[in-house]
Design a protein around this motif. Sequence first.
Motif, short mmCIF file in Angstrom:
data_model
loop_
_atom_site.label_atom_id
_atom_site.label_comp_id
_atom_site.label_asym_id
_atom_site.label_seq_id
_atom_site.Cartn_x
_atom_site.Cartn_y
_atom_site.Cartn_z
N GLU A 87 0.83 -1.21 0.00
CA GLU A 87 0.00 0.00 0.00
C GLU A 87 0.86 1.26 0.00
O GLU A 87 0.59 2.22 -0.74
CB GLU A 87 -0.93 0.00 1.22
N VAL A 88 1.88 1.29 0.85
CA VAL A 88 2.76 2.46 0.94
C VAL A 88 3.48 2.71 -0.38
O VAL A 88 3.57 3.84 -0.87
CB VAL A 88 3.76 2.30 2.10
N CYS A 89 3.99 1.65 -0.98
CA CYS A 89 4.73 1.79 -2.24
C CYS A 89 3.83 2.24 -3.37
O CYS A 89 4.26 2.99 -4.27
CB CYS A 89 5.42 0.48 -2.59
N GLU A 90 2.57 1.82 -3.36
CA GLU A 90 1.64 2.24 -4.41
C GLU A 90 1.42 3.74 -4.35
O GLU A 90 1.43 4.42 -5.39
CB GLU A 90 0.31 1.51 -4.24
N VAL A 91 1.22 4.28 -3.15
CA VAL A 91 0.99 5.72 -3.00
C VAL A 91 2.25 6.51 -3.37
O VAL A 91 2.17 7.57 -4.01
CB VAL A 91 0.56 6.05 -1.56
N CYS A 92 3.42 6.00 -2.99
CA CYS A 92 4.67 6.73 -3.19
C CYS A 92 5.33 6.46 -4.53
O CYS A 92 6.35 7.07 -4.86
CB CYS A 92 5.64 6.40 -2.05
N GLY A 93 4.76 5.53 -5.31
CA GLY A 93 5.31 5.25 -6.63
C GLY A 93 6.68 4.59 -6.59
O GLY A 93 7.54 4.90 -7.43
#
Length: 345
Positions: free
Chosen positions: A267-273
């Motif tokens: 989830e975190v990586c999806e938001v931060c690209g």
Amino acid sequence: MRTGKLPESALKRSVLKQVHTGNHRISRPFTGMILENTKGAAIGSDCAFFAASSGQILAWCAQEAAVAVKADTGELAALVQKCANNLAAAGARPVSAQISLMLPETFEESDVKELMTMLTAACTMQGMEIAGGDTNVTSYVTAAILTMTAIGVVGEEGVHDLSMAKAGQDLILTKWIGLEGTAILAKTYREKLLERYPAFLVDEAADFEKYLSITEEASIAARCGALAMHDLSMGGVFGALWELAEGANLGLEVDFKKLPIRQETVEVCEVCGVNPYEMRSGGSLLMTADDGEAIVSALAAAGIPAVVIGKLTDGQDRIIRKEEEVRFLDRPKGADVIAECVKEA
């Protein structure tokens, strides 16, 4: 150059070809100790090893960090933890460290005292005593630059080096990938993440730093037959796999679906690209063994998750298999995507 590790091609061409290590004897006339350099600089090797005349084998490793004017507890702790992890993966117990400081002119004496107090506390937690170092103030830096050289004593199981890896051995990975990067991103982009996710998920992701030590799993694995060990860090799991294969001069085949990853990281990586497979992954240990499942069972008994993710192979092909899809592992670019994200925040 981009922020992060020096690209491997440049490292080989302009660094490793210029140094000559291995089998050098270093005499210490005041102590009577003679050190023999048994293993030096190489791709994927985080430690150098010296055989002392006393019979002990000593391991050296060095790490660096940049710290803002007010000492950053997290950055300091991460620096010390990285050194401790490097030594643990080499089969060594940390005992002492030397610290070199390059301080900006904006630093006050109170800042130096605060920094050293925190650094000493972090070293003490890892069983290291600060044995010395060097401190300078210079106009060439805008943040404190710390270089830490940690020294450890190799245990009864002996040295664990990438050259010990052999074709046919299992590849084992502990805990989950992306732990370090997830914790940093969750803290840096907390408000942005809270726009999409509940606070408990963001808080749990930020708390992943509690998993960053690999010393216990390295000790258990070494006693149970692990051979080569490599702690994940910058470059993530893909970078670590490449470095292990390069250091062993072997190929590998990994089942992508077996790479362990927490939902918080996704989830975190999806938001931060950010690609979770290429970002900082301190807290996870990659190792080889003839019987990977025995290592997994021993770690599980200690409450440490681990999984066999693939095998080492003859040749040079580094393959990541995802069901019927096959991709070849790329040479790491060396960029620190986490540092770049933090800079942009």
